[in-house]
Design a protein around this motif. Structure first.
Motif, mmCIF file in Angstrom:
data_model
loop_
_atom_site.group_PDB
_atom_site.id
_atom_site.type_symbol
_atom_site.label_atom_id
_atom_site.label_comp_id
_atom_site.label_asym_id
_atom_site.label_seq_id
_atom_site.Cartn_x
_atom_site.Cartn_y
_atom_site.Cartn_z
ATOM 1 N N LEU A 1 15.233 -1.743 12.551
ATOM 2 C CA LEU A 1 16.257 -1.096 13.356
ATOM 3 C C LEU A 1 15.609 -0.419 14.575
ATOM 4 C CD1 LEU A 1 19.163 -1.291 12.639
ATOM 5 C CD2 LEU A 1 19.086 1.019 11.724
ATOM 6 N N LEU A 2 14.445 0.211 14.341
ATOM 7 C CA LEU A 2 13.740 0.852 15.452
ATOM 8 C C LEU A 2 13.245 -0.190 16.453
ATOM 9 C CD1 LEU A 2 11.761 3.544 13.462
ATOM 10 C CD2 LEU A 2 13.475 3.975 15.216
ATOM 11 N N VAL A 3 12.713 -1.301 15.918
ATOM 12 C CA VAL A 3 12.267 -2.377 16.805
ATOM 13 C C VAL A 3 13.440 -2.869 17.644
ATOM 14 C CG1 VAL A 3 11.387 -4.740 16.871
ATOM 15 C CG2 VAL A 3 10.378 -3.093 15.309
ATOM 16 N N PHE A 4 14.582 -3.014 16.968
ATOM 17 C CA PHE A 4 15.786 -3.457 17.675
ATOM 18 C C PHE A 4 16.133 -2.495 18.801
ATOM 19 C CE2 PHE A 4 20.387 -2.779 18.090
ATOM 20 C CZ PHE A 4 20.766 -4.015 18.586
ATOM 21 N N LEU A 5 16.131 -1.186 18.482
ATOM 22 C CA LEU A 5 16.508 -0.210 19.500
ATOM 23 C C LEU A 5 15.523 -0.223 20.663
ATOM 24 C CD1 LEU A 5 17.657 2.681 17.178
ATOM 25 C CD2 LEU A 5 19.066 1.341 18.729
ATOM 26 N N TYR A 6 14.235 -0.406 20.323
ATOM 27 C CA TYR A 6 13.226 -0.465 21.379
ATOM 28 C C TYR A 6 13.473 -1.664 22.299
ATOM 29 C CZ TYR A 6 8.825 -1.507 23.631
ATOM 30 O OH TYR A 6 7.873 -1.814 24.559
ATOM 31 N N ARG B 1 14.105 6.409 28.641
ATOM 32 C CA ARG B 1 13.047 7.289 28.137
ATOM 33 C C ARG B 1 13.056 7.338 26.616
ATOM 34 N NH1 ARG B 1 14.076 12.438 30.522
ATOM 35 N NH2 ARG B 1 14.181 11.319 32.496
ATOM 36 N N VAL B 2 14.269 7.393 26.032
ATOM 37 C CA VAL B 2 14.367 7.395 24.570
ATOM 38 C C VAL B 2 13.770 6.116 24.001
ATOM 39 C CG1 VAL B 2 16.000 7.343 22.651
ATOM 40 C CG2 VAL B 2 16.334 8.935 24.510
ATOM 41 N N GLY B 3 13.892 5.030 24.783
ATOM 42 C CA GLY B 3 13.361 3.746 24.347
ATOM 43 C C GLY B 3 11.881 3.795 24.022
ATOM 44 N N HIS B 4 11.110 4.550 24.797
ATOM 45 C CA HIS B 4 9.679 4.656 24.516
ATOM 46 C C HIS B 4 9.441 5.288 23.156
ATOM 47 C CE1 HIS B 4 8.708 3.269 28.441
ATOM 48 N NE2 HIS B 4 9.398 4.229 29.030
ATOM 49 N N TRP B 5 10.274 6.294 22.848
ATOM 50 C CA TRP B 5 10.129 6.915 21.528
ATOM 51 C C TRP B 5 10.436 5.926 20.420
ATOM 52 C CZ3 TRP B 5 7.554 11.074 20.592
ATOM 53 C CH2 TRP B 5 7.380 11.998 21.633
ATOM 54 N N PHE B 6 11.477 5.118 20.641
ATOM 55 C CA PHE B 6 11.781 4.092 19.642
ATOM 56 C C PHE B 6 10.578 3.181 19.437
ATOM 57 C CE2 PHE B 6 16.478 4.455 20.851
ATOM 58 C CZ PHE B 6 16.736 5.260 19.755
ATOM 59 N N GLY B 7 9.924 2.834 20.541
ATOM 60 C CA GLY B 7 8.760 1.963 20.444
ATOM 61 C C GLY B 7 7.664 2.596 19.615
ATOM 62 N N ALA B 8 7.372 3.862 19.886
ATOM 63 C CA ALA B 8 6.311 4.548 19.148
ATOM 64 C C ALA B 8 6.663 4.641 17.671
ATOM 65 C CB ALA B 8 6.100 5.944 19.737
ATOM 66 N N ALA C 1 8.670 2.757 16.033
ATOM 67 C CA ALA C 1 8.665 1.420 15.434
ATOM 68 C C ALA C 1 7.247 1.024 15.040
ATOM 69 C CB ALA C 1 9.252 0.402 16.414
ATOM 70 N N LEU C 2 6.269 1.384 15.885
ATOM 71 C CA LEU C 2 4.882 1.053 15.545
ATOM 72 C C LEU C 2 4.453 1.772 14.270
ATOM 73 C CD1 LEU C 2 3.021 0.924 18.966
ATOM 74 C CD2 LEU C 2 3.525 -0.947 17.378
ATOM 75 N N LEU C 3 4.798 3.060 14.180
ATOM 76 C CA LEU C 3 4.502 3.811 12.949
ATOM 77 C C LEU C 3 5.160 3.141 11.748
ATOM 78 C CD1 LEU C 3 4.850 7.559 13.984
ATOM 79 C CD2 LEU C 3 2.793 6.317 13.310
ATOM 80 N N GLY C 4 6.446 2.791 11.926
ATOM 81 C CA GLY C 4 7.191 2.169 10.831
ATOM 82 C C GLY C 4 6.560 0.856 10.411
ATOM 83 N N LEU C 5 6.094 0.082 11.402
ATOM 84 C CA LEU C 5 5.475 -1.205 11.083
ATOM 85 C C LEU C 5 4.245 -1.011 10.201
ATOM 86 C CD1 LEU C 5 5.726 -3.218 14.415
ATOM 87 C CD2 LEU C 5 6.653 -3.878 12.204
ATOM 88 N N GLY C 6 3.467 0.047 10.497
ATOM 89 C CA GLY C 6 2.288 0.330 9.679
ATOM 90 C C GLY C 6 2.673 0.628 8.242
ATOM 91 N N LEU C 7 3.644 1.526 8.098
ATOM 92 C CA LEU C 7 4.098 1.920 6.761
ATOM 93 C C LEU C 7 4.637 0.720 5.996
ATOM 94 C CD1 LEU C 7 4.843 4.267 4.781
ATOM 95 C CD2 LEU C 7 7.072 4.289 5.901
ATOM 96 N N TRP C 8 5.442 -0.073 6.713
ATOM 97 C CA TRP C 8 6.084 -1.249 6.107
ATOM 98 C C TRP C 8 5.023 -2.241 5.623
ATOM 99 C CZ3 TRP C 8 6.543 -6.205 8.797
ATOM 100 C CH2 TRP C 8 7.408 -7.107 8.182
ATOM 101 N N THR C 9 3.992 -2.476 6.481
ATOM 102 C CA THR C 9 2.936 -3.409 6.103
ATOM 103 C C THR C 9 2.259 -2.973 4.813
ATOM 104 O OG1 THR C 9 2.557 -3.682 8.468
ATOM 105 C CG2 THR C 9 0.945 -4.657 6.998
ATOM 106 N N VAL C 10 1.904 -1.670 4.739
ATOM 107 C CA VAL C 10 1.233 -1.161 3.540
ATOM 108 C C VAL C 10 2.127 -1.372 2.321
ATOM 109 C CG1 VAL C 10 0.416 0.930 2.423
ATOM 110 C CG2 VAL C 10 -0.133 0.504 4.821
ATOM 111 N N LEU C 11 3.414 -1.026 2.457
ATOM 112 C CA LEU C 11 4.321 -1.130 1.314
ATOM 113 C C LEU C 11 4.511 -2.588 0.895
ATOM 114 C CD1 LEU C 11 7.038 1.517 2.212
ATOM 115 C CD2 LEU C 11 5.470 1.556 0.286
ATOM 116 N N VAL C 12 4.605 -3.477 1.885
ATOM 117 C CA VAL C 12 4.816 -4.892 1.551
ATOM 118 C C VAL C 12 3.608 -5.439 0.812
ATOM 119 C CG1 VAL C 12 4.972 -7.197 2.539
ATOM 120 C CG2 VAL C 12 6.464 -5.407 3.378
#
Lengths: 228, 223, 62
Positions: A198-203, A7-14, A16-27
């Motif tokens: 790291l979040l992607v990894f955990l997911y 169940r925690v894994g789903h949260w990691f997935g969510a 991670a998606l948020l993080g990916l958005g932030l990361w893309t903008v920053l990159v």
């Protein structure tokens, strides 16, 4: 316990998606480096792959130890998930590094401590997955894999030492992975990448763990599916 | 029976098997002789620049020779079910590992002496004053290879594609032994003294790979 | 620029490909388990299938 992990894994997935958005903008908004130009941005995708790979391999050893001590299949599934997801990230380090090297140094493969080290680790954990696939009998395979996983992690410092001994130059920039000496505009995308990966990894880890659990349940239920 | 006596019994049994059939040692000796002769024909005369490569070649030959010996014992174990009998040993099975490892070590040391001799005859490697340190490198490197080989052979015995799996398992783990031992040999041959840290690292590595199988051999022989 | 795009494409492509593969495998397994009459969603804790299905052989023998 396992259900909670899943169940925690789903949260990691969510997350991670948020993080990916932030990361893309920053990159995208990060300035190109003065000397290397835009190619330097490979750093933001290369370096974040490193901690997950090592974390996966450490989890393999922890899972192996836990399995040998308690003989519970859940520990073994943790070891398997750690090794497989770790290998995925390790492969990405080995692939994305040379792309950057080709662009900056003009060569795909230059002898370098960390490069060689990562390659040896890759071979180690591919061997680990081989023994899982080829050993007869599930209990035997698990035990062998556990011992090999523990041995593999014990060997990492020695490989590091040996590779340093064997080689001459270190081509890697000495900037620490934390980006301590980078200007903020470059450190933020790197940090965001580290966190996100790291979040992607955990997911992925929790997903692989869940799949392994389902596989063994199916086998037990007399399912028709073959192992893996 | 106590543990050390089991270890000695296993060691004695393996040595006698080696001496009686001679095929394991024979295969290894012929193999390294072939490779060394091949090298002596194919390699250009060593110059000052390429001379440091010889110890590395020596250790690579040793690695492959030991792999050959391990594959051979893999076949003996599976064909005759010898390992299955050993699991019945009424003691901590770590001692079985120590006995088998010691037998592998003795075979490997024999091959090391043989191959080192071949290198000096065919490739002009002058051991001379480097001998004491080369012996240390041979001993410590041999212990590492033998311990790793014994552990991994036991794993590979009960797997598919054993002959393929064994090198895949062995080579990454053997890398530190190979690098440190061959570097130490090269330093000694160059007339430099080998840094104590190298010996320390090699000895520690040996220790780790004697202790890990010793503690886990119970599990490895379980099935 | 080409190198940059290639690096990002490889990394992100591999990761998402792997995630998709895992998700597919998971869905297939869940479907198969449901089909086999062992509803995995209400089967109890995954860690202890023996409790979930009394009578089925144990997963590990210690």
């Amino acid at each position: 316990m396992e259900k909670r992990i899943v169940r925690v894994g789903h949260w990691f997935g969510a997350l991670a998606l948020l993080g990916l958005g932030l990361w893309t903008v920053l990159v995208i908004s990060a300035p190109p480096e003065r000397i290397q130009g835009v190619v330097q941005k490979i750093l933001y995708v290369h370096v974040p792959c490193v901690p997950p790979a090592y974390l996966g391999f450490i989890l393999t050893a922890i899972g192996g130890l836990g399995y040998l001590r308690t003989r519970r299949a859940a520990w073994d599934r943790l070891a398997l998930a750690g090794a497989e997801v770790g290998i995925v990230f390790c492969t990405l380090i080995v692939v994305s590094g040379p792309i950057w090297a080709k662009a900056v140094w003009g060569h795909w493969w230059v002898w370098d401590l960390r490069l060689t080290m990562t390659l040896v680790l890759w071979f180690l954990y591919v061997a680990y997955l081989f023994i899982r696939a080829l050993a007869f009998g599930s209990d035997t395979a698990r035990t062998f894999a556990a011992v090999y996983g523990i041995a593999g992690t014990a060997v990492i410092p020695f490989v590091h030492y040996a590779v340093r001994l064997a080689g001459g130059s270190a081509m890697h920039p000495s900037t620490p992975a934390s980006g301590g000496t980078l200007p903020a505009s470059m450190a933020y995308p790197l940090l965001a990448g580290l966190g996100t990966f790291l979040l992607v990894f955990l997911y992925l880890l929790t997903r692989r763990f869940e799949v392994a659990g389902l596989e063994s349940r199916l086998l037990e239920a007399g399912g028709s599916s073959e192992d893996h | 029976m106590t543990g050390p006596r089991i270890a000695l019994a296993v060691l004695w049994k393996d040595i006698r098997l080696d001496l009686r059939t001679r095929d394991r040692l024979g295969h290894m000796a012929v193999f390294s002789a072939l490779v060394v002769v091949l090298l002596s024909i194919a390699l250009p005369t060593p110059t000052a620049e390429t001379r440091p490569w010889l110890p590395v070649l020596l250790w690579v030959v040793l690695l492959f020779a030991s792999l050959l010996g391990l594959t051979r014992s893999l076949q003996t174990e599976t064909e005759e079910g010898a390992l299955a009998v050993l699991t019945l040993a009424p003691c901590d099975r770590g001692w079985v590992f120590l006995g088998k490892g010691a037998a592998n070590l003795i075979a490997l040391l024999g091959i090391e002496v043989w191959t080192a001799g071949l290198f000096s005859v065919f490739l002009g490697l002058a051991w001379g004053p480097a001998l004491p340190e080369a012996i240390w490198a041979g001993l410590l490197g041999g212990v590492g290879l033998a311990a790793l080989g014994t552990m991994l052979t036991t794993m590979a015995t009960s797997a598919r594609f054993r002959e393929f799996l064994l090198p895949v398992l062995l080579f990454p783990l053997a890398l530190p032994v190979l690098v440190i031992a061959s570097r130490a040999t090269a330093e000694a041959l160059d007339g430099r003294s080998v840094p104590g840290l190298w010996w320390g690292a090699l000895a520690l590595y040996d220790w780790v790979f004697v202790v890990i199988p010793y503690l886990t051999f119970d599990y490895l022989l379980e099935d | 620029m080409g190198y940059l795009l290639a690096a990002y494409a490889v990394v992100l492509g591999t990761l998402s490909g792997y995630a998709v593969r895992l998700a597919r495998r998971r869905r297939a397994l869940l479907a198969e388990l449901t089909h086999a009459g062992h509803d995995p969603r209400h089967g109890g804790d995954l860690a202890s299938p023996r409790e979930a299905e009394p009578g089925s052989p144990g997963e590990i023998s210690s």
